[in-house]
Design an enzyme around this catalytic site. Sequence first.
Site, PDB file in Angstrom:
ATOM      1  CG  HIS A  19      -2.056  -0.999   1.051  1.00  8.50           C
ATOM      2  ND1 HIS A  19      -3.407  -0.735   0.766  1.00  8.50           N
ATOM      3  CD2 HIS A  19      -1.960  -2.262   1.171  1.00  8.50           C
ATOM      4  CE1 HIS A  19      -3.757  -1.864   0.790  1.00  8.50           C
ATOM      5  NE2 HIS A  19      -3.239  -2.810   0.990  1.00  8.50           N
ATOM      6  CG  ASP A 126      -4.708   2.274   1.244  1.00  9.95           C
ATOM      7  OD1 ASP A 126      -6.154   1.734   1.229  1.00  9.95           O
ATOM      8  OD2 ASP A 126      -3.962   1.881   0.962  1.00  9.95           O
TER       9      ASP A 126
END
Length: 484
Positions: A19, A126
Amino acid sequence: MEHSTKTHLVCMALPFQGHINSMLHLAKVLHSKGFFITFVNTEYVHQQLLKHSGSFSAHAGLPDFRFASISDGLSPPDDDSDEYREDIRNILLATQENCPASFLGLISALNDPSSGVPPVKCVISDSFASFTLNATTKLGIPNVFYCTVAVCGFTDFYYCKDLIERGLVPLKSEDDLANGYLDTIIDWIPGMITVRMRDLTSFIRTTDRDELFLNFVMDGAHASSQGTAIIFNSFSELESPLLNACSSKLPPVFDIGPMCLLSQYIPNDSSTSSIGGLNMWREDLRCMEWLDEKESGSVLYVNFGSLTNLTSKQALEFGWGLANSGCSFLWVIRPDLVVGDAALLPQEFSEITKGRSFITSWCPQQRVLAHAAIGGFLTHCGWNSTTESICSGVPMICWPFFADQQINSKYICSVWGIGMEIDEDVTREEVEGLIKELMEGQKGKETKRKAVEWKEKAVEAAKPGGGSWRNLEKLIEGIIMKDY
């Protein structure tokens, strides 16, 4: 432009290697468009990056691209250890508990006139770091979610709620894992091909309705509907039906990918182009010299990513499959890849594969996949690995481990035609056979041909003037720079 007059964006990464990598690509692309960037990690990750990412410490003082951290309540990693173990459950629990307040504190501090930086205009977080909504809602700041998984993965997570409502999840008992129940057909998810339950996220394989991971991904996907917009790290030709389905039920959706390819088109005169990757482990660059000595397309690259774990038995089956295939291979074995302390591979393995094997603990994956010597990729099908393989035109052997990897593998093999899947109960005979087929067989040639075709389509989307750059401009003009 003076940095004090630039528009300030805060990028909040989820505290896991894949990520962080993906968010960094996006942050660098946005910086190249003239934005002031503050890139935020949790403190535990921040300390680990300081140990292993030279570019992180070297460029922490760029005037208009800065790094910051927020408290996650976790103890710092052991300074004397080179190992980094991502305890996913503890990290998620700590993040959910501690990050909403600490992120609000960071944004408030950045917005203080004495901070020396422009006020925060927009948060890019995110899509599974939805704790940012606490701050952005209170402060009235747009919150754009960046989905670092595929559109098929996001859709999979989103419809877990429907699986529960239809009584398909949780499982009635552990027996459902082996009695054929996972072969139940799911043909009602908008935009998605017909799949079996076993092709959906591994997190549905639970008898517990309150299972942490299932609820985390499900709630994260649904929290995205509260965002100002959603960015997908994909491109329209790859996942068009799913993008259309998402567009009908979510805030404005922008496919801006593959992000790893977009970031390669940042002008060389951009100060951000000098920032490398952010790594939890030290990269071993010797593998690049080893690859230089190999023939074109002759090496199988093997990497199960940053979170996958193998049992000792699985590691041996993969190892002997590789050895018996006769193929040259580069295998990344993280310090924490194998569960338990048993010796990974016997001395005999080293003797048999001497000269045609290179084993290391971490490597610059994007550079490896782009190397002419690489002919195939044995992968866990994480979305970063998948997109990097697509962008390099490298076909895959798929062994999905958890999360979104099962649905990625289904699309890789059945929709895009660029991979072959290994059975969950891996055997050395199957590994050997699939390696030979991919590297030398007729199906392997066809898979390679399709992989090259998809590479061309990815480049078309990601190059300047391509669809992904046009979508980026639309996002900037219509969402980020809009007055709210």
